[in-house]
Design a protein around this motif. Structure first.
Motif, PDB file in Angstrom:
ATOM      1  N   ASN A 184      11.768 -28.221   3.775  1.00  0.00           N
ATOM      2  CA  ASN A 184      10.621 -27.451   3.314  1.00  0.00           C
ATOM      3  C   ASN A 184       9.460 -28.351   2.884  1.00  0.00           C
ATOM      4  O   ASN A 184       8.303 -27.921   2.916  1.00  0.00           O
ATOM      5  N   SER A 189       2.851 -24.676  10.484  1.00  0.00           N
ATOM      6  CA  SER A 189       1.640 -24.760   9.685  1.00  0.00           C
ATOM      7  C   SER A 189       0.961 -23.396   9.675  1.00  0.00           C
ATOM      8  O   SER A 189       1.204 -22.558  10.539  1.00  0.00           O
ATOM      9  N   LYS A 194       8.504 -30.906   4.516  1.00  0.00           N
ATOM     10  CA  LYS A 194       7.814 -31.292   5.746  1.00  0.00           C
ATOM     11  C   LYS A 194       7.460 -30.082   6.609  1.00  0.00           C
ATOM     12  O   LYS A 194       6.924 -30.250   7.709  1.00  0.00           O
ATOM     13  N   ASN A 195       7.774 -28.885   6.133  1.00  0.00           N
ATOM     14  CA  ASN A 195       7.510 -27.662   6.912  1.00  0.00           C
ATOM     15  C   ASN A 195       8.089 -27.764   8.317  1.00  0.00           C
ATOM     16  O   ASN A 195       7.413 -27.422   9.310  1.00  0.00           O
ATOM     17  N   THR A 196       9.311 -28.223   8.393  1.00  0.00           N
ATOM     18  CA  THR A 196       9.923 -28.478   9.682  1.00  0.00           C
ATOM     19  C   THR A 196      11.355 -27.957   9.705  1.00  0.00           C
ATOM     20  O   THR A 196      12.087 -28.085   8.714  1.00  0.00           O
ATOM     21  N   THR A 223       3.330 -19.965   4.576  1.00  0.00           N
ATOM     22  CA  THR A 223       4.201 -20.545   3.558  1.00  0.00           C
ATOM     23  C   THR A 223       5.608 -20.679   4.121  1.00  0.00           C
ATOM     24  O   THR A 223       6.409 -19.737   4.081  1.00  0.00           O
ATOM     25  N   PHE A 224       5.888 -21.842   4.649  1.00  0.00           N
ATOM     26  CA  PHE A 224       7.121 -22.096   5.404  1.00  0.00           C
ATOM     27  C   PHE A 224       8.368 -21.729   4.600  1.00  0.00           C
ATOM     28  O   PHE A 224       9.300 -21.122   5.132  1.00  0.00           O
ATOM     29  N   SER A 225       8.396 -22.082   3.332  1.00  0.00           N
ATOM     30  CA  SER A 225       9.601 -21.897   2.526  1.00  0.00           C
ATOM     31  C   SER A 225       9.949 -20.431   2.306  1.00  0.00           C
ATOM     32  O   SER A 225      11.063 -20.113   1.877  1.00  0.00           O
ATOM     33  N   ARG A 281      16.604 -27.440   7.696  1.00  0.00           N
ATOM     34  CA  ARG A 281      15.175 -27.321   7.417  1.00  0.00           C
ATOM     35  C   ARG A 281      14.788 -28.298   6.312  1.00  0.00           C
ATOM     36  O   ARG A 281      15.586 -28.604   5.425  1.00  0.00           O
TER      37      ARG A 281
END
Length: 121
Positions: A74, A25, A76-78, A28-30, A72
């Motif tokens: 994206n 969190s 779920k940002n996980t 921008t994870f992706s 991954r």
């Protein structure tokens, strides 16, 4: 505020499996490549598995190839690390890392707090 929160570690017997998760969190994870590192007592931190931001290409250290899978989500940002056929030598603290290139030899990098994995009979 940037956060990487690992979970899923624990004590297992040789041959068993674990799945580590890292929830991200605050960024921008992706846009970030995601990596799993580990550090065993008395040893240097080593890169275990990596997955690119674009295309989801993966790479593994030789000792875990065929046993570990990084993935991954994206939405779920996980990022996950599925660990099968665990061995005592896999015992370590596992760290999640997010990394983004900012240019030539310049990176932005974030770390989680780590989760302990212990493989023992």
């Amino acid at each position: 505020q940037v956060q990487l929160v690992e979970s899923g570690g624990g004590l297992v017997q040789p041959g068993e499996s674990l799945r580590l998760s890292c929830a991200a969190s605050g960024f921008t994870f992706s846009n970030y490549a995601m990596n799993w590192y580990r550090q065993a007592p008395g040893k240097e931190r080593e890169l275990v598995a990596a997955i690119t931001a674009i295309g989801g290409n993966t790479n593994y250290t030789d000792s875990v190839k065929g046993r570990f899978t990084i993935s991954r989500d994206n939405a779920k940002n996980t990022v996950y690390l599925q660990m099968n056929s665990l061995k005592p030598e896999d015992t370590a603290v596992y760290y999640c890392n997010a990394k983004q290139s900012l240019g030539v030899r310049t990176w932005r990098s974030y770390w989680g707090q780590g989760t302990q994995v212990t493989v023992s009979s």
